[in-house]
Scaffold this motif. Structure first.
Motif, mmCIF file in Angstrom:
data_model
loop_
_atom_site.group_PDB
_atom_site.id
_atom_site.type_symbol
_atom_site.label_atom_id
_atom_site.label_comp_id
_atom_site.label_asym_id
_atom_site.label_seq_id
_atom_site.Cartn_x
_atom_site.Cartn_y
_atom_site.Cartn_z
ATOM 1 N N ARG A 178 16.435 11.347 32.287
ATOM 2 C CA ARG A 178 17.552 10.984 31.114
ATOM 3 C C ARG A 178 17.538 9.472 30.882
ATOM 4 O O ARG A 178 17.587 9.138 29.861
ATOM 5 C CB ARG A 178 18.825 11.879 31.303
ATOM 6 C CG ARG A 178 18.745 13.163 31.265
ATOM 7 C CD ARG A 178 20.135 13.772 31.500
ATOM 8 N NE ARG A 178 20.325 15.286 31.181
ATOM 9 C CZ ARG A 178 19.979 16.295 31.780
ATOM 10 N NH1 ARG A 178 19.676 15.965 33.141
ATOM 11 N NH2 ARG A 178 20.027 17.486 31.661
ATOM 12 N N LYS A 179 17.809 8.889 31.968
ATOM 13 C CA LYS A 179 18.064 7.440 31.838
ATOM 14 C C LYS A 179 16.602 6.807 31.337
ATOM 15 O O LYS A 179 16.757 5.662 30.411
ATOM 16 C CB LYS A 179 18.402 6.535 33.144
ATOM 17 C CG LYS A 179 19.693 6.885 33.661
ATOM 18 C CD LYS A 179 20.070 5.971 34.777
ATOM 19 C CE LYS A 179 20.046 4.509 34.414
ATOM 20 N NZ LYS A 179 20.393 3.796 36.027
ATOM 21 N N MET A 180 15.635 7.181 31.799
ATOM 22 C CA MET A 180 14.135 6.682 31.235
ATOM 23 C C MET A 180 14.101 6.759 29.954
ATOM 24 O O MET A 180 13.843 6.083 29.007
ATOM 25 C CB MET A 180 13.296 7.443 32.094
ATOM 26 C CG MET A 180 11.859 7.051 31.910
ATOM 27 S SD MET A 180 10.878 7.922 30.438
ATOM 28 C CE MET A 180 10.483 9.467 31.067
ATOM 29 N N LEU A 181 14.598 8.158 29.310
ATOM 30 C CA LEU A 181 14.478 8.471 27.946
ATOM 31 C C LEU A 181 15.278 7.879 27.137
ATOM 32 O O LEU A 181 15.009 7.523 25.814
ATOM 33 C CB LEU A 181 14.483 10.143 27.695
ATOM 34 C CG LEU A 181 13.099 10.794 28.291
ATOM 35 C CD1 LEU A 181 13.436 12.185 28.263
ATOM 36 C CD2 LEU A 181 11.958 10.456 27.546
ATOM 37 N N LEU A 219 5.450 0.127 43.279
ATOM 38 C CA LEU A 219 6.722 0.070 42.776
ATOM 39 C C LEU A 219 6.836 0.314 41.327
ATOM 40 O O LEU A 219 6.062 -0.322 40.563
ATOM 41 C CB LEU A 219 7.752 -0.984 43.211
ATOM 42 C CG LEU A 219 7.866 -1.061 44.762
ATOM 43 C CD1 LEU A 219 8.377 -2.657 44.966
ATOM 44 C CD2 LEU A 219 8.988 -0.075 45.268
ATOM 45 N N ALA A 220 7.627 1.061 40.725
ATOM 46 C CA ALA A 220 7.689 1.158 39.273
ATOM 47 C C ALA A 220 9.124 1.170 38.902
ATOM 48 O O ALA A 220 9.902 1.651 39.571
ATOM 49 C CB ALA A 220 7.129 2.670 38.843
ATOM 50 N N ASN A 221 9.582 0.800 37.812
ATOM 51 C CA ASN A 221 10.900 0.868 37.068
ATOM 52 C C ASN A 221 10.742 1.684 35.967
ATOM 53 O O ASN A 221 10.275 0.996 35.076
ATOM 54 C CB ASN A 221 11.189 -0.654 36.857
ATOM 55 C CG ASN A 221 12.719 -0.765 36.459
ATOM 56 O OD1 ASN A 221 13.637 0.249 36.541
ATOM 57 N ND2 ASN A 221 13.091 -1.940 36.565
ATOM 58 N N SER A 222 11.314 2.565 35.791
ATOM 59 C CA SER A 222 11.508 3.641 34.851
ATOM 60 C C SER A 222 12.983 3.673 34.567
ATOM 61 O O SER A 222 13.434 3.524 33.295
ATOM 62 C CB SER A 222 10.698 4.934 34.652
ATOM 63 O OG SER A 222 10.808 5.544 36.086
ATOM 64 N N SER A 223 13.741 4.180 35.364
ATOM 65 C CA SER A 223 15.225 4.362 35.149
ATOM 66 C C SER A 223 15.910 3.584 36.046
ATOM 67 O O SER A 223 16.854 3.132 36.279
ATOM 68 C CB SER A 223 15.496 5.887 35.573
ATOM 69 O OG SER A 223 15.119 6.322 36.484
ATOM 70 N N ASN A 224 15.046 3.176 37.326
ATOM 71 C CA ASN A 224 15.428 2.420 38.463
ATOM 72 C C ASN A 224 14.173 2.043 39.103
ATOM 73 O O ASN A 224 13.178 2.755 38.886
ATOM 74 C CB ASN A 224 16.347 3.328 39.518
ATOM 75 C CG ASN A 224 16.002 4.718 39.703
ATOM 76 O OD1 ASN A 224 16.125 5.512 38.795
ATOM 77 N ND2 ASN A 224 15.359 4.906 40.844
ATOM 78 N N VAL A 225 14.399 1.221 40.002
ATOM 79 C CA VAL A 225 12.816 1.039 41.006
ATOM 80 C C VAL A 225 12.708 2.152 41.879
ATOM 81 O O VAL A 225 13.649 2.590 42.716
ATOM 82 C CB VAL A 225 13.186 -0.256 41.750
ATOM 83 C CG1 VAL A 225 11.871 -0.691 42.607
ATOM 84 C CG2 VAL A 225 13.453 -1.720 40.910
ATOM 85 N N LYS A 226 11.705 2.631 41.889
ATOM 86 C CA LYS A 226 11.270 3.459 42.626
ATOM 87 C C LYS A 226 9.843 3.400 43.306
ATOM 88 O O LYS A 226 9.050 2.507 42.882
ATOM 89 C CB LYS A 226 11.143 5.113 42.026
ATOM 90 C CG LYS A 226 10.218 5.083 40.840
ATOM 91 C CD LYS A 226 9.633 6.490 40.653
ATOM 92 C CE LYS A 226 8.868 7.005 41.736
ATOM 93 N NZ LYS A 226 7.946 8.018 41.622
#
Length: 264
Positions: free
Chosen positions: A167-170, A109-116
């Protein structure tokens, strides 16, 4: 100073913050050292990462013919559940497929813009998380082959995202989540074949990126259309270069482009 070479994804070093290197055949750039400086990127030509020919890049740094022929671009790369080497069944090149597929893989699990949820070879931790721009990540399952990781990811995608909103990540429009809670919540949905490989009692990995200024409205640079761009570098996150005017450049998405980079 002028640097010239074919783009490949930036090499990274897990540090605080992450260290980024743009590597060419005979030279390299530490991108962290260029923060706050003006640089120009100019498109020169194409160079397929497989055959080396000056042919338009189709996907993943390869021209269209190579993309549909070589094992490095087969469907199981993007869809691990299609892996068949564990059955001794060839897709494009069984020797290559055994080498890549029959090794330990991590479902995470990784969280960059949301949990994925995602899959990577164990040797690619934490590189994969860095490339996605994740500020936190945790391993869920460690399995002996790519197929088991793939079917686990497919099962979990019903309950958690499998894509990053770039976009959210950046923009750094993120919220911290308890990935330990997420891990334990998702355990019940792991397929029976992979249940014994569940990882318990591990902790989150936190990542910090070299960014001085996040873009408010990221606009993606299409170098093959614009041919040349000049701007002040203010950050690097995931595989993106971030410039002061909100322009962002995805290095990995432009693999196979030969460029000239000029430092002011």
């Amino acid at each position: 100073m002028i640097y010239h070479g074919v783009l490949t994804k930036m090499i990274t070093e897990f540090a605080n913050p992450i260290q980024y290197y743009l590597v060419f055949e005979n030279d390299f750039l530490n991108m962290n050292q260029l923060l706050g400086k003006k640089l120009s990127i100019e498109f020169v030509k194409y160079q397929c990462l497989n055959c080396g020919k000056d042919k338009p890049i189709y996907r993943q740094g390869f021209d269209k013919q190579c993309f549909f022929q070589i094992p490095q671009a087969a469907d199981w790369i993007m869809r691990p559940e299609l892996s068949t080497a564990h059955l001794d069944k060839e897709d494009r090149d069984l020797d290559y497929e055994k080498k890549v597929q029959l090794q330990p893989h991590i479902v995470y699990l990784a969280n960059s813009s949301n949990v994925k949820v995602g899959v990577t070879r164990k040797t690619q931790v934490p590189t994969r998380w860095i490339d996605q721009g994740a500020h936190e990540a945790i391993e869920i399952v460690e399995v002996p082959n790519r197929y088991l990781a793939g079917i686990t990811e497919v099962a979990l995608k019903d309950f958690v995202a499998d894509k990053t909103n770039w976009r959210k990540m950046l923009k750094n429009d993120i919220e911290d989540e308890s990935l330990v809670v997420w891990r334990d919540r998702l355990k019940q949905y792991i397929p029976d074949e992979a249940k014994d490989y569940f990882i318990q009692n591990n902790t989150e990995t936190h990542l910090a990126f070299p960014v001085n200024q996040y873009p408010e409205k990221p606009k993606s640079l299409n170098l093959t259309k614009e041919h040349k761009f000049t701007g002040k570098l203010v950050g690097v996150k995931g595989q993106y270069l971030i410039f002061e005017d909100n322009t962002v450049f995805n290095v990995r998405a432009n693999e196979g482009l030969v460029v000239k980079i000029t430092l002011a």
